[in-house]
Structures are given as C-alpha cells and as structure tokens.
Design an enzyme around this catalytic site. Structure first.
Site, PDB file in Angstrom:
ATOM      1  N   CYS A   2       0.842  -1.209   0.000  1.00  0.00           N
ATOM      2  CA  CYS A   2       0.000   0.000   0.000  1.00  0.00           C
ATOM      3  C   CYS A   2       0.876   1.258   0.000  1.00  0.00           C
ATOM      4  O   CYS A   2       1.539   1.533  -0.992  1.00  0.00           O
ATOM      5  CB  CYS A   2      -0.972  -0.024   1.172  1.00  0.00           C
ATOM      6  SG  CYS A   2      -2.300   1.175   1.002  1.00  0.00           S
ATOM      7  N   HIS A  37      -3.713  -5.493   1.189  1.00  0.00           N
ATOM      8  CA  HIS A  37      -3.088  -5.721   2.489  1.00  0.00           C
ATOM      9  C   HIS A  37      -3.279  -7.155   2.974  1.00  0.00           C
ATOM     10  O   HIS A  37      -4.156  -7.400   3.818  1.00  0.00           O
ATOM     11  CB  HIS A  37      -3.751  -4.829   3.530  1.00  0.00           C
ATOM     12  CG  HIS A  37      -3.399  -3.380   3.449  1.00  0.00           C
ATOM     13  ND1 HIS A  37      -2.255  -2.862   3.991  1.00  0.00           N
ATOM     14  CD2 HIS A  37      -4.063  -2.334   2.919  1.00  0.00           C
ATOM     15  CE1 HIS A  37      -2.224  -1.549   3.789  1.00  0.00           C
ATOM     16  NE2 HIS A  37      -3.308  -1.207   3.139  1.00  0.00           N
ATOM     17  N   GLU A  86      -1.550  -8.605   5.142  1.00  0.00           N
ATOM     18  CA  GLU A  86      -1.233  -8.646   6.580  1.00  0.00           C
ATOM     19  C   GLU A  86      -2.412  -8.251   7.450  1.00  0.00           C
ATOM     20  O   GLU A  86      -2.379  -8.450   8.659  1.00  0.00           O
ATOM     21  CB  GLU A  86      -0.013  -7.745   6.860  1.00  0.00           C
ATOM     22  CG  GLU A  86      -0.281  -6.255   7.038  1.00  0.00           C
ATOM     23  CD  GLU A  86      -0.626  -5.497   5.756  1.00  0.00           C
ATOM     24  OE1 GLU A  86      -0.787  -6.139   4.691  1.00  0.00           O
ATOM     25  OE2 GLU A  86      -0.764  -4.264   5.814  1.00  0.00           O
TER      26      GLU A  86
END
Lengths: 281, 980
Positions: free
Chosen positions: A111, A236, A238
């Site tokens: 990002c 994302h 994560e």
C-alpha cells in the site's frame, strides 16, 4: 530502545529463521505492527525501526535480509502518496539501500509502501538506474476506499509461489497504477506483474468496479522489480491473516460446518508471508 | 519578512479524477463542462533565495514525472474560462505546505528561518459558460470562507502571468502584556463583561464571551477583594475556562428541584455505576470510570480497553471538515491521555444533520450575511473530516451512524469516539494510574500554540482583519499527532519516562496544567517558554489557546534528558514550560511578572452552586387515523429508502476499517452489504477475544417521552452487542447528552427524565456507565432569507454507546441470512408502539406511544440468546430497531441475498406489527438441525415466523401482504445515497 520489542501480544514463537526483517516506521506509517505479526506467524522475526534511527546509524540495514515498507499515510499523502517519504529515503539512505538491493535480499512494499517503492523507482526497476516508471495515482472514484478484494497471481515468482488467490482488504486513495504503454509491455514481457484484481471466480476484473477498486491499468494490484526481489502491492494481506478477518467468514463458517469441514484458524493470505520465509529457509 | 516568493504549480498530464470531480460539481447544480485542478506551492523565504535550478529540483520532488508536469514562476497553460484559486487564510494549519517545506529542507539540507514557509493552494480551471455570480458561488462551494481565501480570474485576467503570488503570513503587531481587570463595576456592566468579554485596552473591542454569570463574577470579585488586588486578564480568562459548562458540566452537577440535591450526574449516572459495581463484586468489569480522560474496562488478565465519545458540534457547523477532523483527532488524545497512555485502536462516529436534500437557507447575520452551510455541505465535510483523521492516523473506524432530521440544520451534532487498548501493567507500574509529583517538569509535546480556538463561538467575519489569523476554526494535523502518539504509547510510556499525561483540549494549557496540578497540588508555568506559531500573542491567549495536537506531561527531572532526546529523534517538538509544585497554587509567569496566582482550591471548587428548576411537559399528539393498506408491496421498499433506515455505505467505505488487522465483523456485512448496528474487532493479536461496539439514539422519541427515549437507547445499544454473541454481563455504556436551550425548565425536565431513564435501565441491565459528556446548548439563532428571526433547536438527543468484550470471536454471528432452509424467528414481544417511529414519520405523524420495556425480562432473554449463540446454534442475529420487524427482516434477507417466506400473527394490524419499534427484539435465523436445541434454550421468547429461501421476501398475515424481489429491496435500500 529504538527497536520496538514484540509489543501488543505478539510473542516470538519457536522455529524462527535466523534472518530478520526490518520494518520501516515513522512520519505516519501505521501498519508496522500487523506486518510484524504476519511475519512472526510465518516464522520470521523483525525489528520495527524508525527511519530517523536508520539515518542516524543507530540501526543498520545490512543487519537484515528483508526490508518492508508497510502501509500507512506517511506525511499524510501530502505532495502525492509515498512521495515525501521516498524523498526522505532517497536523500538520506540511498547508498545503503542500493547496497542492500545488490545483495541476496528481499524488499516488500504494501500500500503506502508500494507507493514509496514506486516513487523510489525500486519497482519496476528495469535496470539499476531506479527511475520512476510507474505512478500510483488517485483512484478513479476520487477518494479512499476500504473493501475486500480478490487478487490472483499472474507471474510465478518468489512471492506468488503456490498461491491461487488472496482475499484481503484494499484501503487507499491512490492505488490506480498508471504507466506508459512501453512500460506496461516491458513489465508484461519480463513477467513483472505479480497480482491482478479479479472477480471471486478468478475471472479478470476487466477494469470493472468494485472488483478493480481503483481503475488500475490492466487490473494490476502488484508488481515486482525486474530481478523479482522487490514486490510492491496495494492490497493488504497482513490485515487478514486469520480466518475471522475475512469478509463474510460467518457465511463460510456456516457452510463448512454443515458440510462437516474443519474450520481453519489461519487465512489463505498467510501464504505470501510463508513464501518469504521459504525463500530464506 | 519574505523577500523571495516563488510559485510552483503541479498538474496531471491526464487527471484521473477529472470526470468524478466534474460530475460532483455538476450534481450540485453547477453546469460546468470541466473542472481541472492544479496544486500550487508558494515558497516564501526571507533569508535565502533559491536558484532557478534549485526550484526545478524542488518542483521535481513535489511532483511525479510519470503522470505530472510542473511550472516554476510561470502560469500553467490550460483551456478554461475561469481560474479559481483556493488557499488558506493566515494562521490556518497547512499540512501540505508543511510537508513541502520539510521536503525542501531535507533535500537542500537547509533550515527555513522563522517566518519562512511554504503555502499550499489549489487552482481550479473551470471550463463552461457561467455567469460571474454563479462562478462566485462555485468559489464558495469549493472553499469555506472561514478558513479559505478565494481568488477568481477570467481567462483574460489570467493572461500570460497567471495567478498572483499570495503569502498568507500571520502578522501581529506588538507583544502585548498582562492586563488588569476591574470587577468593581455595576452588575449591569459585570453581566456585560461575562457575556461579551474583557475590553481590550488597545483596540477597545471586547475579546469574546467569558460565559461567566453574575453569581460567578461576584464570587471571583470576592476572592480577589480578599487578596486586596485586581485580577489579571489571564486569571479571569483562566477561571472562565475552568468554570465553563464545557469543563465543569454545571447543569449536570447542579442541584435540581427538591428531589435531586446532588445533581443529575451524581444521582443518576455515577450512582448507577457505583451501585452496579458493588452488586457485581468480583465480576465488576470496570477499571477506571469518569475520573480519567476515557473510561476503561477489563479486556483480559493482561489488557484493558478504554472508550470515550466526544462531540464537536459548534466547530463543525462553521467548518464541517475542520471541525470533524479536530473532533476525531481530539478524542484520540483522550485515549493517549488515559492513564499513562493507551494506544488508539478504533474510532467511532455519529453524524446528526439535516436532510441533505433540504436547503433551508439560514443566516447567522441579518441581510443574508454569514450564511449557514447547507446540510449537504455539512454532511460532505464532516464525513471527510472524520475519515481523514482516522485514516491518516492508522486507526480503524468500524462503527458509526448518520441520522437525519431537519432540526439539525442549524447546528449539526458530530460525535467522535475512540477506543484504546493498553496493558494493565508494565515494569510493575499500573499503567492506568498516574500522578504528577512536586518537582516534575511540565512538558508540552506536539504542535505549537497559535490563536486557534480562542473564543471560537464569537467569530464574526465582518471583524476579520485580512492579516489576522483565523481563530474560530481549527484544522487538525493528524500526522503531527501520529508522530507523538507513536513515540509516547509505543516507546516513552514503557520506558517510564513520565509520571502523568493529559491532553490539551478545551481551555488548552489553562485546563490541562491546572488539572494535572491537582495530582501534585500545585504548578508554576512560564509562558515565555511556550513555543508559538507566530510572535505577537498576548499572555492570556497563550494560556487558553486551543491549538491542536498537544499533550501535557509530567516528566521527573532525572528523566528529562532521556525524554527530550527521544522526542528529538522522532522529530516531535517538546518543551519544558514549568514545574509541578506542592504549594496548592497555580502560578503563571510571563515577561518576568506573575500573571496568575490563584489557589487550586478556588480554581477548581470556587464555583458557586446553583439550583435548577424544571417544569414537566405533556404532549398529546394526534394519532393517525389511516386504515392499514391491504398490501404492503410499496410500503416496505419506501420504508427501506427512508434516510434513517437506508444504507449510508458511502461513509463506511471511505473509512479504513481494516488497519491494525483486527477486522472481524465490519460495518457492512453479508453478500448484500447491509450496514450492521454493531461491529466486532480484535484489538490484541493472538487473543481469541474481541471488542464489540454499538450505538443507539432515538431523538424522535424525546419530545413524547424522554424517559422512554433513554430506555430505548440503552436497550438498543446493549442489544446490538448481544446479537454479536457478547454476554450482557460484559457490557459497559457511555452517555452523550446533546440537549438544547438548557436554561429552559421544560428542557431541563426532559433532561431529568432522560437521566432517570438512564439510571433505571442501566441498573436493570447491570451495565455501568464508564464515561460521558454533555453539550447543552445546541441551538441556532439567526435569520432566514427574509430577515425573520429563526431559532432552530436540535431535538434533545441522547447517544448511548456500548462496548463489550466478546469471549471468542469465532463464535460471533453476523446479521445476514446464511442458507436456504434456515428458520426465521423473532425473539421478544411486539406491541403496538409506534410513537416517534419511522413508520409514523413516514405517514406524517408523531403519535404518543413510544416503546416500553420490561428490562428484567429482556435481560433474562438476552442471557438465553447469548447462551444459544455461545453454543453456535444461531446462524444470524439482527437487533430490531428503527423501522421495526419488517425492516429487520428485509435487511437480514438483503444481507444474505436470500429470500424469506414469513407468516406474521394476525392479532395486530399487520402494518403496525411490522413497523412497531418495540424494544427487546431480534430477528434470528437458525439451521434446521439446531431447531430443537435453540427452541429449548429460548423457550417462549422465540416465535417462529418462517424460512429462508428463494429470491423473494414474502410476508403473509391473514392474506398475502407483500411479495418482493430481494434485488429490488436491495436497490431501494441503497438508492438514497447512491450518488454520494
């Protein structure tokens, strides 16, 4: 003390690989904790290091094998997302970074991290001149959007190995990948397109909203450097490393329960972090 | 002074936002062909000029060569009819300008001198043939006259030279001194002083309201008479801040009638919590209630979670974007300022605004002066403000609501809340406790002090000098705050570098330092040390300024070097401005003299007590006399499209709700993406537990029955969490009263009734209040376009926010119907309770019968449902709320993109049964194999209504009432804000 120890409950488990990751922080980067957690669960320890401590020489990039530029809003996206932080890196850490890139090391930007990599020219990095060849421009919808997207790998590489799809959030205002036709051709030819946005059934998004959430050219969600060791991606993984982080997991859980399947704890998005560990192991 | 001014203009070669920007402006009624945008950086320096090459290098760093071009000191070439430049007025926070300055400093390895700066502005190129008057209105739409300057040029005026170089630097003349205030004046003049402020000796103009009444001014006069001296202006302004309604909550604290001698807060809010905690004994979930900046409950053995909800109504009325942004980053500081500093882990929001389709044309001044922004502009601004605040700070915003009523058109309500997480202990220190000790240094951390927020409410544009800083509204700077938030709660706290911390909010230093001085019993501050944004501020201004992004800390002298070194390395400004003492006095020095010397006892407790009187209000509204429609095929979609029922997903998706990686049940749920009344988030990695949040408000009930209104809020806020699978025993509440005209006995009676409702229902449910805030005068006084006086008061509004800990998030349930064949139940009884309901409002009525609830029965029911969910017997659960059962069924079906075949009992009028807002109810779906076990647990509370399946919602009473395609219902639900 400048290094943040495993705070927020993430305790290093057993069987960590000896190679460590350096996760950049400071000036509005904000996803360092969850990035650390994802790597830790995959088996890699990391230090969260403030960019100023790196500049001051309190930590050394050469002590690490993976460099991560995590998500965030460095400098509030002022002067273009990732631009000001990239300037700070270029002005102060460029030699160390080049040395790191020449070694057998990996760099990941997620990002805002991808935006920083793009501004630094670390992707697509056709040669070692690191010129800016792609831009992540404002979303077609004109504002930040946070939603789950499905992405699928295009090229087989260190990062995408064994991945059929990822299902994770995007949350950005400037993720619309733009570049010249020549750059696009070059990236395609050298298999540098790592991930594209797609529909749930893995057919191409074809630019259609909301599957392609930002208008990115050819649905591109992530690209690598020419040598494959640097990956920049907008989504994302994560942020959705557990099953219960997935959008609509309660429906999947009900369906699995009724067909007698085992409900997993981890989500498919962990694969990308396991691939990193696999590379070093 | 800036001798060198340069201008760099950056534009996209091909702007990706061109179409959407143009479309949005066209949708507001400006029929332009195209609206291009250019970013402008004006670099103004006095000590050093830049060479042409340097400026080109700077331009390269402020732009992206792949997609952008820039020009230095020349006009951007473009096709257009008008150029409109929007920049900031002097003194307004310019985050982009600051980043640009840092970029230049870092690249050229120079430091800008004081007064040197980069100013950002935006240059719009308008294509389209519009009359000049329309272009002026467009300029006002693109800008806010309170914070922005707008310069418009025609193509011809623009010529080859382009726009002018404007340097919006603050210029204040002389450093002013401490003044004395004579209180030995007639009561009439004293009242005037309290209302309009101290007369500035240099300008002769009053400085703005102190909001001190006669009794308070008499008490102050008496205090200083005993000291045999006149008070200084610093002392008067400081007392006015500390004694303000905002800080002391005098209305909630004062005795009321004969039966509430201790005041509403102690008698009803605090008492409820104290009694509940006592009853619960070792099952008490509270850690800190009411005393700190946030309230805190236990998360698990290791962690606690905090919650606080604030309002930022007046600033948001003036500048919706800046007001809401300041509101959310402000309440973040109530988290950072909790105990020794909790980490903000979630934001919540709530917007009460006028219907965006309405344009009531209101003015603050006569003759159409000082127009009030339209509901649409306010909504757009506050939505963006909360978004920028949370997104830039890396704090997820999962939970929130929009509520529409044209009585909010004069003054919107903007609720902003933050949840924090913190270990209960570190290095043997309890992190939720703090205490400044005598000898500790007073350290101000974060931004600098300017005139921001001083007497904000008195702002008047007529009196504005072009070079004077904007004071009424503030624009937050989330990145400055993010920098100190990170270094404080992720580093300095656990290194034990400070002993106490609080935020600078209302009243600025005057409140934060004096508040912390209670811990050590005294303080001494040197105002000359406070870092300022610009020179020329008076001592009293420095002391009460509400400049944002600041914390005040107590740092022990032996830790100060380590603390300051750490701050320096994180590029966070920190300044020692004094020390905490044990003298019992608050002493402020300035320019070598004592500007303030007041006993803490008087400062905090010298406020004279009041007794408030109330007068009961009775209502008798007409009841609708309309027959029940034979079929409800049109009514169900019409109800779904009501503004307080339909989807406002456009807000949700602009707010990052996944950062920090804890998303479990988000703001929209199911394949059909329906907004959920409650959300669930993990805040501690590796833990099975999660934090549930919900909110409830029923302003449409207040005028009918304020007691019932409070009951509805409390029940609904709790029920939202129970539907997720949270035990009612693990839930705490927060109250935010936003009242109007609180000097009127009738409004005070409503307030008292609502407070009694809070007490009784919180007690009955066993859910303690842990924090609260009130805002008592949400009234607009002004004029309409014809110069008629207009007063618009908000409907007295109580927001109840709930927070609860979910034991195992994998067992949580979402709102969407899951699988065809599942059984649909309503849990809880339905009565004919439609007073203040959305259905009556739709019919044009108010009615008289708001829902009543047997809280004891409801609590037993919630414990049973909790039991059923814990045993994973429930596939979905939705708390019935605004719009009643019919809307709940439709939302569950839309969320699952599955039909339902429903049969309702025939005892009640079908439309009333479907749209009554009776409390205590859920719509639940259950897999057929769980039917028997589920019904055994729920007993008589569960009424089987039908089955999930197909693609239609079919509702049958004695006859078929409605048969509606789910896709059409989804469209009706999503249509009203489709273009937002």
């Amino acid at each position: 003390m400048a290094v943040i120890s495993p705070a927020d409950g993430g305790k290093p488990g057993h069987g960590l690989i000896p190679e460590k990751a350096l996760i950049m922080s400071g000036y509005g980067i904000n996803s360092e904790m969850e990035t650390r957690e994802a790597l830790l669960r995959a088996g890699m320890d990391s230090d969260i290091v403030h960019i100023n401590d790196l500049i001051a020489g309190r930590q050394r990039l050469s002590d690490y094998r993976l460099l991560v530029f995590p998500g965030g809003f460095s400098y509030g996206d002022d002067t273009g997302a990732g631009n000001a932080y990239a300037n700070r890196v270029r002005n102060n850490l460029w030699d160390d970074l080049r040395e790191f890139l020449d070694g057998d090391n990996l760099v990941l930007g997620i990002c805002n991290g991808f935006q920083i990599l793009a501004n630094l020219g670390l992707v697509p990095a056709f040669d070692k001149k690191y010129s800016r060849d792609i831009a992540l421009i404002p979303n077609r919808g004109g504002r930040l959007e946070c939603r789950f997207v499905t992405i699928r790998p295009v090229a087989e590489n260190i990062w995408t190995h064994g991945i059929a799809k990822l299902w994770c959030p995007v949350s950005h205002g400037e993720g619309n990948l733009s570049c010249s036709p020549e750059t696009l051709q070059h990236m395609k030819k050298h298999k540098q397109i790592a991930f594209t946005y797609c529909r749930e059934d893995l057919t191409p998004a074809g630019g259609e909203y909301p599957f392609n959430p930002n208008g990115s050219i050819e649905d591109i969600a992530g690209i690598t450097s020419a040598d494959g060791k640097v990956l920049g991606m907008m989504p994302h993984p994560e942020r959705a490393i557990e099953f219960v982080n997935l959008y609509n997991w309660p429906l999947i859980k009900e369906q699995m329960r009724r067909s007698g399947e085992h409900i997993p704890e981890e989500s498919l998005n962990m694969t990308i972090f396991r691939n990193i560990v696999e590379y070093f192991a | 002074m800036a001798s060198f001014v340069h201008r760099i203009e950056v534009h996209y070669k091909k702007d990706p936002r061109l179409k959407i920007r143009t479309d949005r402006i066209r949708s507001l009624g400006f029929l332009i062909d195209e609206l291009q945008l250019t970013d402008v950086y004006t670099i103004a320096t006095g000590s050093r000029d830049f060479t042409r090459d340097e400026l080109r290098e700077i331009g390269a760093r402020l732009s992206n060569p792949v997609v952008q071009e820039f020009v230095v000191d020349e006009a951007t070439t473009a096709f257009f009819d008008y150029a409109i430049e929007v920049g900031f007025l002097p003194g307004v926070t310019d985050n982009v300008g600051t980043t640009a300055r840092q970029t230049i400093e870092d690249y050229l390895r120079v430091k800008f001198s004081p007064g040197d700066a980069v100013y950002s502005s935006q240059l719009y190129f308008v294509r389209g043939h519009l009359p000049p008057e329309t272009i002026r209105r467009l300029g006002d739409t693109l800008a806010n006259p309170l914070v922005n300057r707008v310069i418009i040029k025609t193509r011809q005026e623009y010529g080859d030279r382009g726009m002018d170089r404007v340097v919006p630097r603050v210029q204040l003349h002389e450093m002013r001194n401490v003044g004395l205030v004579d209180l030995e004046i007639p009561d009439e003049d004293l009242a005037h002083l309290g209302k309009e402020g101290i007369v500035d000796p240099e300008t002769g103009v009053r400085r703005g309201p102190l909001a001190l009444d006669l009794a308070q001014l008499h008490a102050i006069r008496e205090y200083f008479n005993e000291l045999e001296r006149w008070p200084t202006d610093v002392e008067i302004e400081s007392l006015a801040q500390t004694w303000s309604e905002h800080c002391k909550h005098t209305i909630f604290a004062s005795a009321m009638d004969d039966d509430v001698p201790k005041g509403l807060y102690k008698t009803f809010i605090q008492a409820a919590t104290n009694e509940i905690r006592k009853e619960k004994g070792d099952r008490d979930i509270c850690v800190t209630v009411f005393t700190d900046n946030s309230g805190a409950i236990v998360f698990d053995d290791e962690f606690l979670v905090t919650h606080k909800v604030e309002t930022h109504n007046s600033p948001s009325a003036l500048d919706p974007f800046g007001g809401a942004l300041t509101g959310i980053v402000g309440v973040n500081r109530d988290t950072i300022g909790f105990g020794l500093g909790a980490k903000p882990c979630m934001n919540v929001y709530g917007f009460c605004v006028g219907d965006p389709a309405a344009d009531p044309k209101l003015f603050r001044g006569k003759d159409r002066k000082n127009p009030v922004l339209s509901p649409r502009q306010i909504l757009d601004g506050v939505v963006r403000g909360v978004g920028v605040g949370g997104n830039c700070s890396g704090i997820p915003t999962p939970q929130g609501f929009c509520y529409f009523d044209n009585r909010y058109a004069g003054k919107p309500l903007v609720f902003a809340g933050t949840i924090g997480v913190m270990p209960r202990e570190a290095n043997g220190v309890k992190l939720y406790e703090k205490k400044a000790e005598p000898g500790d240094l007073v350290v101000m951390v974060g931004g600098r002090v300017g005139k921001d927020g001083i007497h904000g409410a008195t702002f008047s544009s007529e009196a504005l000098d072009p070079a004077s800083p904007v004071t009424a509204v503030q624009i937050g700077d989330p990145i400055t705050q993010k920098k100190f938030s990170d270094v404080l709660v992720k580093e300095a706290r656990d290194l034990g570098l400070y002993r106490s911390i609080t935020d600078n909010g209302a009243g600025g230093l005057s409140c934060s330092v004096a508040e912390m001085a209670k811990e050590s019993n005294g303080c001494r501050v040197d105002l000359d040390k406070v870092p300022l944004k610009y020179p020329g501020m008076a001592p009293w201004e420095i002391w009460i300024s509400e400049s944002q992004e600041r914390m005040t800390l107590a740092v022990p002298p032996e830790k100060i070097d380590e603390f300051m070194d750490l701050m320096k390395r994180r590029e966070v400004e920190a300044t020692v401005i004094g020390e905490f003492t044990g003298t019992g006095r608050c002493i402020v020095e300035c320019q070598g003299i004592v500007a303030m010397d007041i006993e803490l006892a008087f400062l905090h407790d010298g406020l004279p007590k009041k007794v408030l009187k109330t007068i009961p209000v009775t209502v008798n509204n007409p009841e609708p006399a309309l027959p029940c429609p034979a079929r409800l095929d049109d009514m169900v979609p019409a109800m779904l499209g009501r503004k307080n029922i339909c989807s406002t997903e456009f807000v949700t998706i602009q707010y990052d709700h996944t950062v920090q990686g804890g998303h479990v049940l988000g703001p929209v749920q199911g394949k059909g993406r329906v907004q959920a009344p409650a959300t669930l988030t993990k805040v501690v990695p590796g833990s099975k537990k999660g934090v549930g949040l919900s909110q409830a408000l029923f302003p449409s009930y207040t005028e009918i029955d304020p007691y019932g209104m409070a009951a509805a809020c409390i029940d609904t806020a709790i029920r939202g969490l129970v539907a997720l699978g949270i035990s009612p025993d693990e839930i705490a509440l927060l109250d935010n009263f936003c009242w109007c005209s609180s000097d009127e006995p009738e409004r005070l009676w409503q307030l008292k009734e609502a407070a009694i409702g809070c007490y009784e229902y919180a007690k009955a449910f066993g859910t303690p209040f842990i924090s609260g805030k009130d805002s008592m005068f949400n009234d607009f006084s002004g004029f309409d376009a014809e110069n008629n006086r207009v007063k618009i008061s908000v409907p007295p509004t109580l927001l109840i926010s709930s927070i609860g800990v979910h034991a195992d998030v994998l067992k949580a349930v979402s709102i969407d119907a899951k699988v065809a064949g599942d059984l649909v139940y309503v849990i809880g009884e339905t009565a004919e309770e439609l007073g203040g309901s959305e259905y009556f409002a739709h019919l044009g009525y108010t009615g008289n019968m708001v829902p009543k609830l047997d809280a004891a029965a409801a609590k037993a029911r919630y414990l049973r449902l909790y039991d059923a969910i814990s045993h994973e017997l429930v596939a979905s659960a939705f708390p019935v709320s605004h719009g009643g059962l019919g809307i709940a069924l439709a939302k569950v079906a839309i969320a699952g993109r599955l039909g339902m075949d429903i049969t309702i009992p025939s005892a009640m009028r079908p439309d009333y049964f479907l749209f009554s807002e009776s409390l205590g109810r859920f719509v639940v779906t259950v897999a057929p194999d769980h039917k028997r076990e589920f019904e055994r647990i729920m007993g008589a509370d569960a009424l089987l209504l039908g089955k999930v399946g197909g693609n239609r919602l079919q509702i049958t009473g004695r006859t078929l009432l409605a048969e509606l395609e789910i896709s059409k219902l989804e469209a009706a639900y999503k249509a009203p804000f489709g273009g937002f």
